[in-house]
Design an enzyme around this catalytic site. Structure first.
Site, PDB file in Angstrom:
ATOM      1  N   ASN A  30      -1.883   3.177   1.351  1.00 35.21           N
ATOM      2  CA  ASN A  30      -2.678   3.950   0.402  1.00 35.21           C
ATOM      3  C   ASN A  30      -1.825   5.065  -0.197  1.00 35.21           C
ATOM      4  O   ASN A  30      -0.727   5.348   0.273  1.00 35.21           O
ATOM      5  CB  ASN A  30      -3.898   4.535   1.109  1.00 35.21           C
ATOM      6  CG  ASN A  30      -5.014   3.503   1.246  1.00 35.21           C
ATOM      7  OD1 ASN A  30      -5.195   2.673   0.360  1.00 35.21           O
ATOM      8  ND2 ASN A  30      -5.755   3.549   2.329  1.00 35.21           N
ATOM      9  N   LYS A 114      -7.588   3.465  -6.875  1.00 38.38           N
ATOM     10  CA  LYS A 114      -7.638   3.389  -5.406  1.00 38.38           C
ATOM     11  C   LYS A 114      -7.410   4.765  -4.786  1.00 38.38           C
ATOM     12  O   LYS A 114      -8.046   5.123  -3.792  1.00 38.38           O
ATOM     13  CB  LYS A 114      -6.585   2.386  -4.916  1.00 38.38           C
ATOM     14  CG  LYS A 114      -6.564   2.187  -3.408  1.00 38.38           C
ATOM     15  CD  LYS A 114      -7.744   1.364  -2.945  1.00 38.38           C
ATOM     16  CE  LYS A 114      -8.048   1.485  -1.455  1.00 38.38           C
ATOM     17  NZ  LYS A 114      -7.043   0.960  -0.574  1.00 38.38           N
ATOM     18  N   ASN A 118      -9.837   6.688  -2.145  1.00 35.77           N
ATOM     19  CA  ASN A 118      -9.406   7.166  -0.834  1.00 35.77           C
ATOM     20  C   ASN A 118      -9.588   8.673  -0.684  1.00 35.77           C
ATOM     21  O   ASN A 118     -10.005   9.150   0.376  1.00 35.77           O
ATOM     22  CB  ASN A 118      -7.947   6.794  -0.567  1.00 35.77           C
ATOM     23  CG  ASN A 118      -7.758   5.314  -0.335  1.00 35.77           C
ATOM     24  OD1 ASN A 118      -6.876   4.711  -0.907  1.00 35.77           O
ATOM     25  ND2 ASN A 118      -8.591   4.700   0.485  1.00 35.77           N
ATOM     26  N   ASN A 122     -12.371   8.311   2.063  1.00 37.04           N
ATOM     27  CA  ASN A 122     -11.725   8.464   3.373  1.00 37.04           C
ATOM     28  C   ASN A 122     -11.918   9.876   3.917  1.00 37.04           C
ATOM     29  O   ASN A 122     -12.264  10.072   5.084  1.00 37.04           O
ATOM     30  CB  ASN A 122     -10.228   8.130   3.282  1.00 37.04           C
ATOM     31  CG  ASN A 122      -9.977   6.660   3.018  1.00 37.04           C
ATOM     32  OD1 ASN A 122     -10.735   6.013   2.317  1.00 37.04           O
ATOM     33  ND2 ASN A 122      -8.900   6.124   3.553  1.00 37.04           N
ATOM     34  N   SER A 185     -10.366   3.750   6.928  1.00 41.48           N
ATOM     35  CA  SER A 185      -9.215   3.827   7.849  1.00 41.48           C
ATOM     36  C   SER A 185      -9.026   5.252   8.362  1.00 41.48           C
ATOM     37  O   SER A 185      -8.619   5.461   9.506  1.00 41.48           O
ATOM     38  CB  SER A 185      -7.948   3.309   7.168  1.00 41.48           C
ATOM     39  OG  SER A 185      -7.655   4.013   5.993  1.00 41.48           O
ATOM     40  N   GLU A 197      -3.668  10.346   7.283  1.00 44.22           N
ATOM     41  CA  GLU A 197      -2.799  10.275   6.093  1.00 44.22           C
ATOM     42  C   GLU A 197      -3.218  11.331   5.057  1.00 44.22           C
ATOM     43  O   GLU A 197      -3.158  11.079   3.858  1.00 44.22           O
ATOM     44  CB  GLU A 197      -2.865   8.870   5.496  1.00 44.22           C
ATOM     45  CG  GLU A 197      -2.293   7.799   6.414  1.00 44.22           C
ATOM     46  CD  GLU A 197      -2.289   6.409   5.778  1.00 44.22           C
ATOM     47  OE1 GLU A 197      -3.373   5.931   5.396  1.00 44.22           O
ATOM     48  OE2 GLU A 197      -1.204   5.818   5.664  1.00 44.22           O
TER      49      GLU A 197
HETATM   50  N1  NDP Z   1      -7.486  -0.218   7.191  1.00 37.76           N
HETATM   51  C1  NDP Z   1      -7.894  -0.389   5.934  1.00 37.76           C
HETATM   52  O1  NDP Z   1      -9.050  -0.790   5.658  1.00 37.76           O
HETATM   53  C2  NDP Z   1      -6.967  -0.117   4.798  1.00 37.76           C
HETATM   54  C3  NDP Z   1      -5.734   0.486   5.005  1.00 37.76           C
HETATM   55  N2  NDP Z   1      -4.886   0.704   3.944  1.00 37.76           N
HETATM   56  C4  NDP Z   1      -3.591   1.363   4.131  1.00 37.76           C
HETATM   57  O2  NDP Z   1      -2.698   0.448   4.763  1.00 37.76           O
HETATM   58  C5  NDP Z   1      -1.764   1.160   5.591  1.00 37.76           C
HETATM   59  C6  NDP Z   1      -1.841   0.596   6.998  1.00 37.76           C
HETATM   60  O3  NDP Z   1      -3.144   0.923   7.502  1.00 37.76           O
HETATM   61  P1  NDP Z   1      -3.822   0.190   8.737  1.00 37.76           P
HETATM   62  O4  NDP Z   1      -3.518  -1.267   8.706  1.00 37.76           O
HETATM   63  O5  NDP Z   1      -5.238   0.619   8.738  1.00 37.76           O
HETATM   64  O6  NDP Z   1      -3.012   0.884   9.922  1.00 37.76           O
HETATM   65  P2  NDP Z   1      -2.966   0.492  11.462  1.00 37.76           P
HETATM   66  O7  NDP Z   1      -2.560   1.746  12.170  1.00 37.76           O
HETATM   67  O8  NDP Z   1      -4.206  -0.230  11.872  1.00 37.76           O
HETATM   68  O9  NDP Z   1      -1.795  -0.565  11.507  1.00 37.76           O
HETATM   69  C7  NDP Z   1      -0.465  -0.205  11.240  1.00 37.76           C
HETATM   70  C8  NDP Z   1       0.404  -1.119  12.072  1.00 37.76           C
HETATM   71  O10 NDP Z   1       1.772  -0.826  11.793  1.00 37.76           O
HETATM   72  C9  NDP Z   1       2.480  -1.066  12.981  1.00 37.76           C
HETATM   73  N3  NDP Z   1       3.797  -0.430  12.920  1.00 37.76           N
HETATM   74  C10 NDP Z   1       4.119   0.890  12.914  1.00 37.76           C
HETATM   75  N4  NDP Z   1       5.463   1.048  12.844  1.00 37.76           N
HETATM   76  C11 NDP Z   1       5.989  -0.204  12.783  1.00 37.76           C
HETATM   77  C12 NDP Z   1       7.333  -0.706  12.698  1.00 37.76           C
HETATM   78  N5  NDP Z   1       8.391   0.112  12.656  1.00 37.76           N
HETATM   79  N6  NDP Z   1       7.501  -2.047  12.673  1.00 37.76           N
HETATM   80  C13 NDP Z   1       6.449  -2.895  12.723  1.00 37.76           C
HETATM   81  N7  NDP Z   1       5.158  -2.474  12.801  1.00 37.76           N
HETATM   82  C14 NDP Z   1       4.938  -1.147  12.825  1.00 37.76           C
HETATM   83  C15 NDP Z   1       1.579  -0.455  14.043  1.00 37.76           C
HETATM   84  O11 NDP Z   1       1.910  -0.968  15.294  1.00 37.76           O
HETATM   85  P3  NDP Z   1       1.194  -0.415  16.661  1.00 37.76           P
HETATM   86  O12 NDP Z   1      -0.170  -1.009  16.682  1.00 37.76           O
HETATM   87  O13 NDP Z   1       2.089  -0.970  17.706  1.00 37.76           O
HETATM   88  O14 NDP Z   1       1.192   1.076  16.551  1.00 37.76           O
HETATM   89  C16 NDP Z   1       0.206  -0.931  13.574  1.00 37.76           C
HETATM   90  O15 NDP Z   1      -0.150  -2.186  14.121  1.00 37.76           O
HETATM   91  C17 NDP Z   1      -2.155   2.637   5.503  1.00 37.76           C
HETATM   92  O16 NDP Z   1      -1.393   3.318   4.528  1.00 37.76           O
HETATM   93  C18 NDP Z   1      -3.614   2.574   5.050  1.00 37.76           C
HETATM   94  O17 NDP Z   1      -4.001   3.738   4.358  1.00 37.76           O
HETATM   95  C19 NDP Z   1      -5.197   0.275   2.687  1.00 37.76           C
HETATM   96  C20 NDP Z   1      -6.395  -0.338   2.447  1.00 37.76           C
HETATM   97  C21 NDP Z   1      -7.386  -0.555   3.462  1.00 37.76           C
HETATM   98  C1  KPL Z   2     -11.059   1.336   0.255  1.00 38.74           C
HETATM   99  C2  KPL Z   2     -11.075   1.661   1.712  1.00 38.74           C
HETATM  100  C3  KPL Z   2     -12.016   2.809   1.904  1.00 38.74           C
HETATM  101  C4  KPL Z   2     -11.523   0.390   2.435  1.00 38.74           C
HETATM  102  O1  KPL Z   2     -11.188  -0.778   1.762  1.00 38.74           O
HETATM  103  C5  KPL Z   2      -9.699   2.011   2.206  1.00 38.74           C
HETATM  104  O2  KPL Z   2      -8.738   1.910   1.490  1.00 38.74           O
HETATM  105  C6  KPL Z   2      -9.450   2.597   3.544  1.00 38.74           C
HETATM  106  O3  KPL Z   2     -10.310   2.510   4.433  1.00 38.74           O
HETATM  107  O4  KPL Z   2      -8.355   3.162   3.726  1.00 38.74           O
END
Ligand code: NDP
Ligand code: KPL
Length: 241
Positions: A30, A114, A118, A122, A185, A197
């Site tokens: 994000n 987006k 957020n 968020n 998130s 974040e």
């Molecule tokens: N969740 C959502 O609905 C949404 C999230 N986003 C954005 O996406 C991004 C990720 O969010 P989200 O998926 O929720 O985060 P999470 O914390 O759920 O997942 C991030 C993952 O990255 C892994 N990680 C961290 N460092 C490394 C590395 N060096 N190598 C490999 N893997 C690594 C972590 O591992 P470990 O588990 O071992 O710590 C974790 O599994 C953020 O910027 C968020 O704002 C965007 C849209 C929607």
């Molecule tokens: C748009 C939303 C709110 C879920 O898709 C998101 O980006 C987040 O949870 O970080």
């Protein structure tokens, strides 16, 4: 790239051996800045713009993930009127992986849309520890979301991005499909005691407001409160004198 912003630099170090000339990178992070950070680190790569939206994934224990809305990726060049060869390649790769996508013509606008979502959703749900339902129903969480969003519209205008009431209405449409008890998130981070974040959201709005002489009191207060929550969590796990 799909890590939290505070892990990005470390993850880019890990990625370095895999990046060659013309490697295409998508970042679902994000905020408005991860693509520039990645492009500066890997000038030989082609970093497309990307947002992930309309999903409600939630961690369940160490390995599980719960979700009801699978969401999609919107990605591409800043202008996708005539999609580039790399955009076409990534479309095919995402199809093979079974991931939904679109390539909006104006990706800069999509990124700001987006960002607006957020900053509002968020931060408001993380502060009031609410689900998506509280963003739809009249009340404090919704009012806070709208006030935070309003400040994004003001800074977007001076940054030359046309975000307006129609964009807010489009978010309301997405919101209507989200489960009432689904968590953003950032709410998930707050509940789990993880670093948030906030610098990507309220922190960025405050910086842009300062740059353009626009007051952003709601985002300033949200940023202070969210940083304060992380600091309070750290105090609980560190013995105090
Ligand atoms: N969740 C959502 O609905 C949404 C999230 N986003 C954005 O996406 C991004 C990720 O969010 P989200 O998926 O929720 O985060 P999470 O914390 O759920 O997942 C991030 C993952 O990255 C892994 N990680 C961290 N460092 C490394 C590395 N060096 N190598 C490999 N893997 C690594 C972590 O591992 P470990 O588990 O071992 O710590 C974790 O599994 C953020 O910027 C968020 O704002 C965007 C849209 C929607
Ligand atoms: C748009 C939303 C709110 C879920 O898709 C998101 O980006 C987040 O949870 O970080």
């Amino acid at each position: 790239m799909a890590v939290k912003s505070h892990h990005l630099d470390e993850a880019l170090d890990d990625l370095a051996p895999l990046v060659g000339d013309g490697t295409v990178i998508l970042s679902v992070l994000n905020g408005l800045t991860s693509e520039d950070t990645i492009a500066a680190r890997f000038p030989q790569a082609h970093v497309l713009l990307c947002i992930a939206l309309a999903m409600d994934a939630r961690r369940d224990g160490e390995r599980g993930v719960l979700w009801t809305q699978v969401g999609r990726l919107d990605f591409g060049e800043a202008d996708n009127t005539d999609p580039s060869a790399d955009v076409l390649r990534v479309q095919k790769a995402l199809d093979r992986a079974g991931l939904a996508w679109t390539t909006p013509v104006d990706m800069r606008h999509a990124m700001w849309w987006k960002f607006m979502v957020n900053v509002g959703a968020n931060q408001a749900t993380a502060l009031t520890r609410s689900g998506y339902g509280a963003l739809r129903d009249p009340g404090g969480t919704r009012d806070l979301m709208l006030a935070l969003i309003h400040e994004v519209l003001a800074v977007a205008a001076v940054e030359g991005v046309a975000l307006d009431a129609e964009d807010v209405a489009r978010w309301e449409q997405v919101l209507a499909g989200q489960p009432a008890d689904g968590w953003t998130s950032m709410r998930q981070d707050v509940e789990a005691g993880r670093t948030t974040e906030v610098d990507l959201f309220g922190g960025t709005v405050v910086d842009l407001g300062r740059k353009h002489g626009i007051a952003t009191p709601y985002n300033q207060a949200a940023a202070w409160a969210l940083r304060g929550l992380t600091e309070a969590g750290a105090r609980l796990t560190t013995p105090q004198r």
